[in-house]
Each structure stands twice: as C-alpha cells, then as structure tokens.
Design a protein around this motif. Structure first.
Motif, PDB file in Angstrom:
ATOM      1  N   ARG A  37       1.014  -1.161   0.089  1.00 13.07           N
ATOM      2  CA  ARG A  37       0.086  -0.020   0.108  1.00 13.07           C
ATOM      3  C   ARG A  37       0.856   1.187  -0.091  1.00 13.07           C
ATOM      4  O   ARG A  37       1.880   1.194   0.745  1.00 13.07           O
ATOM      5  N   VAL A  38       0.570   2.081  -0.661  1.00 12.92           N
ATOM      6  CA  VAL A  38       1.178   3.411  -0.879  1.00 12.92           C
ATOM      7  C   VAL A  38       0.090   4.588  -0.425  1.00 12.92           C
ATOM      8  O   VAL A  38      -1.000   4.496  -1.074  1.00 12.92           O
ATOM      9  N   SER A  39       0.637   5.556   0.303  1.00 13.57           N
ATOM     10  CA  SER A  39      -0.166   6.731   0.902  1.00 13.57           C
ATOM     11  C   SER A  39       0.098   7.983  -0.164  1.00 13.57           C
ATOM     12  O   SER A  39       1.280   8.111  -0.529  1.00 13.57           O
ATOM     13  N   TYR A  40      -1.085   8.549  -0.596  1.00 14.25           N
ATOM     14  CA  TYR A  40      -0.976   9.612  -1.273  1.00 14.25           C
ATOM     15  C   TYR A  40      -1.952  10.753  -0.476  1.00 14.25           C
ATOM     16  O   TYR A  40      -2.817  10.253   0.053  1.00 14.25           O
ATOM     17  N   SER A  43      -4.229  18.175  -1.529  1.00 17.74           N
ATOM     18  CA  SER A  43      -4.254  19.379  -0.812  1.00 17.74           C
ATOM     19  C   SER A  43      -5.286  19.805   0.312  1.00 17.74           C
ATOM     20  O   SER A  43      -4.815  20.647   1.278  1.00 17.74           O
ATOM     21  N   LYS A  44      -6.527  19.007   0.180  1.00 23.51           N
ATOM     22  CA  LYS A  44      -7.423  19.114   1.290  1.00 23.51           C
ATOM     23  C   LYS A  44      -7.222  18.158   2.454  1.00 23.51           C
ATOM     24  O   LYS A  44      -7.935  17.951   3.451  1.00 23.51           O
ATOM     25  N   GLY A  45      -5.986  17.466   2.449  1.00 23.44           N
ATOM     26  CA  GLY A  45      -5.830  16.416   3.593  1.00 23.44           C
ATOM     27  C   GLY A  45      -6.264  15.170   3.605  1.00 23.44           C
ATOM     28  O   GLY A  45      -6.021  14.423   4.480  1.00 23.44           O
ATOM     29  N   HIS A  46      -6.877  14.869   2.241  1.00 27.25           N
ATOM     30  CA  HIS A  46      -7.370  13.518   2.268  1.00 27.25           C
ATOM     31  C   HIS A  46      -6.211  12.601   1.735  1.00 27.25           C
ATOM     32  O   HIS A  46      -5.311  12.543   1.083  1.00 27.25           O
ATOM     33  N   GLU A  47      -6.600  11.321   2.411  1.00 28.75           N
ATOM     34  CA  GLU A  47      -5.372  10.220   2.384  1.00 28.75           C
ATOM     35  C   GLU A  47      -5.872   9.363   1.496  1.00 28.75           C
ATOM     36  O   GLU A  47      -6.910   8.729   1.585  1.00 28.75           O
ATOM     37  N   THR A  48      -5.324   8.707   0.356  1.00 25.80           N
ATOM     38  CA  THR A  48      -5.536   7.851  -0.412  1.00 25.80           C
ATOM     39  C   THR A  48      -4.404   6.618  -0.488  1.00 25.80           C
ATOM     40  O   THR A  48      -3.456   6.913  -0.768  1.00 25.80           O
ATOM     41  N   ARG A  49      -4.992   5.317  -0.419  1.00 24.68           N
ATOM     42  CA  ARG A  49      -3.885   4.331  -0.217  1.00 24.68           C
ATOM     43  C   ARG A  49      -4.267   3.249  -1.281  1.00 24.68           C
ATOM     44  O   ARG A  49      -4.763   2.336  -0.716  1.00 24.68           O
ATOM     45  N   PRO A  50      -3.778   3.591  -2.498  1.00 21.69           N
ATOM     46  CA  PRO A  50      -4.001   2.239  -3.368  1.00 21.69           C
ATOM     47  C   PRO A  50      -3.093   1.093  -3.199  1.00 21.69           C
ATOM     48  O   PRO A  50      -1.816   1.383  -2.779  1.00 21.69           O
ATOM     49  N   VAL A  51      -3.501  -0.015  -3.744  1.00 19.59           N
ATOM     50  CA  VAL A  51      -2.686  -1.307  -3.755  1.00 19.59           C
ATOM     51  C   VAL A  51      -1.828  -1.483  -4.941  1.00 19.59           C
ATOM     52  O   VAL A  51      -2.355  -1.423  -5.698  1.00 19.59           O
ATOM     53  N   PHE A  52      -0.537  -1.553  -4.499  1.00 21.97           N
ATOM     54  CA  PHE A  52       0.103  -1.962  -6.024  1.00 21.97           C
ATOM     55  C   PHE A  52       0.763  -3.250  -5.657  1.00 21.97           C
ATOM     56  O   PHE A  52       1.086  -3.730  -4.501  1.00 21.97           O
ATOM     57  N   ALA A  73      -3.195  13.890  -5.846  1.00 23.12           N
ATOM     58  CA  ALA A  73      -2.523  13.747  -4.459  1.00 23.12           C
ATOM     59  C   ALA A  73      -1.087  13.245  -4.758  1.00 23.12           C
ATOM     60  O   ALA A  73      -0.789  12.543  -5.850  1.00 23.12           O
ATOM     61  N   THR A  74      -0.121  13.712  -3.833  1.00 23.87           N
ATOM     62  CA  THR A  74       1.155  13.206  -3.954  1.00 23.87           C
ATOM     63  C   THR A  74       1.744  12.436  -2.851  1.00 23.87           C
ATOM     64  O   THR A  74       0.804  12.299  -1.793  1.00 23.87           O
ATOM     65  N   ARG A  75       2.766  11.887  -3.059  1.00 28.11           N
ATOM     66  CA  ARG A  75       3.409  11.064  -2.073  1.00 28.11           C
ATOM     67  C   ARG A  75       3.827  11.706  -0.898  1.00 28.11           C
ATOM     68  O   ARG A  75       3.795  11.019   0.165  1.00 28.11           O
ATOM     69  N   GLY A  76       4.105  12.654  -0.762  1.00 33.69           N
ATOM     70  CA  GLY A  76       4.550  13.599   0.278  1.00 33.69           C
ATOM     71  C   GLY A  76       3.484  13.774   1.336  1.00 33.69           C
ATOM     72  O   GLY A  76       2.433  13.692   1.222  1.00 33.69           O
ATOM     73  N   GLN A  77       3.777  14.371   2.527  1.00 28.69           N
ATOM     74  CA  GLN A  77       3.059  14.616   3.442  1.00 28.69           C
ATOM     75  C   GLN A  77       2.061  15.722   3.230  1.00 28.69           C
ATOM     76  O   GLN A  77       2.524  16.604   2.287  1.00 28.69           O
ATOM     77  N   PHE A  78       0.868  15.694   3.842  1.00 28.55           N
ATOM     78  CA  PHE A  78      -0.160  16.984   3.462  1.00 28.55           C
ATOM     79  C   PHE A  78       0.496  18.075   3.895  1.00 28.55           C
ATOM     80  O   PHE A  78       1.086  18.395   4.989  1.00 28.55           O
ATOM     81  N   GLN A  79       0.357  19.187   2.808  1.00 25.85           N
ATOM     82  CA  GLN A  79       0.932  20.489   3.252  1.00 25.85           C
ATOM     83  C   GLN A  79      -0.363  21.373   2.497  1.00 25.85           C
ATOM     84  O   GLN A  79      -0.525  21.302   1.068  1.00 25.85           O
TER      85      GLN A  79
END
Length: 126
Positions: A37-40, A43-52, A73-79
């Motif tokens: 699982r990878v966290s993305y 900009s609104k703070g939502h986390e998406t975790r697709p499975v690869f 969404a990007t892989r960096g932490q929410f800013q």
C-alpha cells in the motif's frame, strides 16, 4: 439453457486464492504476488492508499487522483495549498462577469427599477 451441474463456470475478478482455472499448471493455482500500500495526500488533507504489486521505488506513480475530492494527490505529507487569487483554468463566476459589465451605481439603478416594477404589480409590499 445451461444445466446447473455444467462444468462451464466463470470466476469473478479478484477471486480468492486457489480459484485459478483448471487448465492451468498445478503450481499456478493459489500463487499470489506480493503487494504493498502506498499513501498519497491531496491538498485538502485526504489520504488515498491504493494497492500495488511490489514494485521498485522508481516505478511507483508520483501522483494519484484523490478518491474523495478528485484532486491531485502526491506521496509527500499533507501540506495545505495557499488559496489562489486567480483560478488556474481562468474560470470566472457569473457574478465576476456581471461586475465587469456593470458599475455599482448601474447595479443599484437596475435593482431599484426591478423593485419598483414588482411593487407596482402588487408582488411586493411597500
């Protein structure tokens, strides 16, 4: 008509282990690939975790669509992003177009005329 005891059956997508087609070699039944699982974060703070499937780091996508708001969404932490003064796509609301065509005085005159017509027709009390 297909008989209930027919050997012609399909398997659903994402079937559990051990449900491989019968014509496959015996060692292919039940084999599963390692996953991660990878966290993305959008900009609104939502986390998406697709499975690869387990991939090298350079093959994992850098950006992904947010499942909640559809943003990037990007892989960096929410800013949180700073609010934009001018929309990137150049979109203007109806009110912004009206303000370009009319001054505040024109708007007051149009409003006064509309209220006068409504009061004359009995639609509005004085």
């Amino acid at each position: 008509m297909v008989h209930a005891a027919s050997g012609f059956r399909g398997t659903r997508a994402g079937a559990a282990e051990g449900f491989a087609p019968k014509n496959q070699p015996g060692n292919a039944v039940g084999d599963s690939l390692p996953r991660m699982r990878v966290s993305y974060w959008c900009s609104k703070g939502h986390e998406t975790r697709p499975v690869f499937v387990k991939l090298p780091e350079d093959q994992i996508p850098v950006v992904w669509d947010c499942r909640r708001c559809g943003g990037t969404a990007t892989r960096g932490q929410f800013q949180p992003e700073a609010p934009l003064e001018e929309p990137e796509d150049g979109y203007k609301s109806h009110l912004e177009y009206v303000k370009e065509r009319r001054s505040s005085q024109d708007a007051e005159d149009v409003l006064a005329g509309a209220l006068e017509r409504l009061r004359a027709g009995g639609a509005l009390p004085d």
